[in-house]
Design an enzyme around this catalytic site. Structure first.
Site, PDB file in Angstrom:
ATOM      1  CB  THR B 166      26.609  45.972 -21.017  1.00  0.00           C
ATOM      2  OG1 THR B 166      25.720  46.164 -20.041  1.00  0.00           O
ATOM      3  CG2 THR B 166      27.387  44.315 -20.841  1.00  0.00           C
ATOM      4  NE  ARG B 194      18.206  45.017 -14.160  1.00  0.00           N
ATOM      5  CZ  ARG B 194      19.063  45.127 -15.285  1.00  0.00           C
ATOM      6  NH1 ARG B 194      20.221  45.447 -15.029  1.00  0.00           N
ATOM      7  NH2 ARG B 194      18.967  45.072 -16.445  1.00  0.00           N
ATOM      8  CB  VAL B 195      20.918  40.074 -11.592  1.00  0.00           C
ATOM      9  CG1 VAL B 195      21.867  39.501 -12.397  1.00  0.00           C
ATOM     10  CG2 VAL B 195      21.418  40.100  -9.920  1.00  0.00           C
ATOM     11  N   GLY B 196      20.852  41.542 -14.468  1.00  0.00           N
ATOM     12  CA  GLY B 196      20.232  41.556 -15.617  1.00  0.00           C
ATOM     13  C   GLY B 196      20.809  40.187 -16.568  1.00  0.00           C
ATOM     14  CG  ASP B 197      21.656  40.375 -20.808  1.00  0.00           C
ATOM     15  OD1 ASP B 197      21.826  41.476 -20.044  1.00  0.00           O
ATOM     16  OD2 ASP B 197      21.919  40.088 -21.803  1.00  0.00           O
ATOM     17  CB  THR B 217      25.101  45.192 -24.758  1.00  0.00           C
ATOM     18  OG1 THR B 217      24.726  46.432 -24.502  1.00  0.00           O
ATOM     19  CG2 THR B 217      25.247  45.112 -26.226  1.00  0.00           C
ATOM     20  N   GLY B 218      22.188  45.555 -23.657  1.00  0.00           N
ATOM     21  CA  GLY B 218      20.845  46.005 -23.857  1.00  0.00           C
ATOM     22  C   GLY B 218      19.843  45.977 -22.762  1.00  0.00           C
ATOM     23  N   GLY B 220      18.282  44.203 -20.245  1.00  0.00           N
ATOM     24  CA  GLY B 220      18.661  43.105 -19.572  1.00  0.00           C
ATOM     25  C   GLY B 220      17.627  41.953 -19.428  1.00  0.00           C
TER      26      GLY B 220
END
Lengths: 296, 296
Positions: B166, B194-197, B217-218, B220
């Site tokens: 990211t 799928r949605v992360g942070d 970043t990482g 999520g």
């Protein structure tokens, strides 16, 4: 056994004053009253916070009084879009879905994301495909009450009022576990693809054992910008504020941005708060000392 | 004029150790070094935090070194899905998109949601339709580098390494305004939908003038559960912690849950922090006193 298990429900905050004196309002209050006693008795019999929150939100999704589940209305593209989230305060695990169209119970879809995937948030058509794969009960768009049609009517007739309000439940159970669950069918004629605070951990929903469980309702964009539910938790955890003060401060941060709505929350002792900045919020709460059901 | 404007960039945290000694690593560092000086000079010439953050993220989206924009890779359904968010600390306004496929610059789509709608978050096919309506530059899927194909190769050859990470930028400008911007092309072969942070205010991105601007970043899911970016802001605002302590504590809450990653943040005095729990994080920071570019 925790000495003071507690359940708090909401059916949305908004301009409920326009419903004053209608059977819609009293029918919804009666529904909440009956649901409250039923799930509180479940709690006393040892049901988990997870079971109680899912049971309560499923019932509110099915009843048609609120703007979630069956009471949802179409977005700008004519399609009903559902958002929901579930957070387990004992593990800080979250499941959420946004902009899905298929599940009868969006809250079950959110919970399935928590229990059956490594993810937190699934959105859109691919989330709908996953909901089918989970084997969850799906419905056609006809399932949803046609409140877009009613929408024209309720401006001129108080006899026909559309459902109103996101639904949510926060629970502290006999083991001291805390969960928060929130579900919505969007807002009437909302922009298709728009997602508010409901499915977002930290914004519309948050739970952490020994701190607080929170569910929000209102103008979702402002709750997102204020990260409202997590603000309640942080103020309690970092400053030691009471649930009453922390929810009031978080709601104030929403109001300061220009938004309105309400927050329900329960702390680890079974104390609860239900502030709102609108003319009303469908709400119901019960612990060992108090029982409240109200709309205005 | 603020005495210490500052820009901090990241190109993702992860297992960068496997890239050690490769030209991929040094090329990406050189790219970041050049970009850092360019946007820092813009800042000194009076560019706004918004302009600088957008310029930096656009460049990182286009360069192909990182897992955002051109460097994105397909999800499980073979389609590249992009997420991004932008938060303006002077107004607490946010724009975000999730699970979109069309924009060359997801960060521009996020910023357009902020400037051109009353919403915070648009997702999926309907968000793509809105991106077309905005008149933003769109690309076909061929635009994205085929790192899913490279994926097979980089396991056996360090000469061919896929993009990783990211991207994000946090900026304090000469007027004291603060913004945070984050953009991602997901993770390699992630579950579609799928949605992360990254697109979630409070989780992957947060900015509030006079407090902090944060980009994460990482992994999520763990940043979502920890509401990591907002945790940094709340600890600084409520406890008065330094940016160094607050980012370390927020990252620790991610690690405690089992996650890993990194956080970049700048405070209102131009002090910054860039902690990470992985073997590396592409990062670059410059203010009036310091200049750092590093990967491992």
């Amino acid at each position: 056994m925790h000495p003071n298990p507690c359940v708090v429900l909401h059916g949305g905050a908004g301009n409920l004053a326009r419903y004053q004196g209608t059977t819609r309002l009293t029918d919804a209050e009666e529904f909440l009253s009956s649901l409250l006693d039923s799930v509180y008795n479940d709690l006393l019999k040892g049901a988990s916070a997870t079971e109680v929150a899912l049971t309560a939100v499923r019932a509110m999704e099915d009843c048609g009084f609120f703007h979630a589940g069956r009471g949802s209305s179409p977005a700008s593209n004519g399609v009903v879009e559902l958002d929901a989230s579930f957070m387990d305060g004992s593990t800080l695990r979250v499941g959420a879905v946004a902009s899905v169209t298929l599940p009868r119970h969006a809250i079950d879809a959110a919970y399935a994301v928590l229990t059956r995937t490594e993810h937190v948030l699934l959105v859109g058509a691919e989330a709908d495909a996953q909901i089918r794969d989970f084997g969850l009960e799906t419905v056609s768009q006809e399932w949803f009450t046609p409140c877009d049609i009613l929408g024209a009517a309720w401006e001129v007739s108080s006899a026909q009022l559309p459902p109103m309000g996101t639904v949510g439940a926060v629970v502290l159970d006999g083991q001291g576990n805390m969960v928060a669950a929130t579900s919505t069918g969007g807002t009437l004629r909302k922009t298709a693809g728009r997602v508010g605070d409901t499915p977002i951990p930290g914004a519309g929903t948050f739970a952490k054992n020994n701190v607080v469980a929170v569910s929000c309702t209102g103008h979702g964009e402002f709750f997102l910008r204020a990260v409202a539910a997590h603000t309640v938790a942080m103020r309690m955890e970092l400053l030691g504020e009471t649930v009453g003060t922390a929810t009031a401060m978080a709601l104030q941060s929403v109001v300061t941005l220009g938004g309105s709505g309400g927050i329900i929350a329960v702390d680890h002792r079974g104390n609860y708060a239900m502030p709102f900045s609108t003319s009303g919020m469908y709400r119901a709460a019960r612990n060992s000392r108090q029982r409240i059901v109200a709309a205005l």
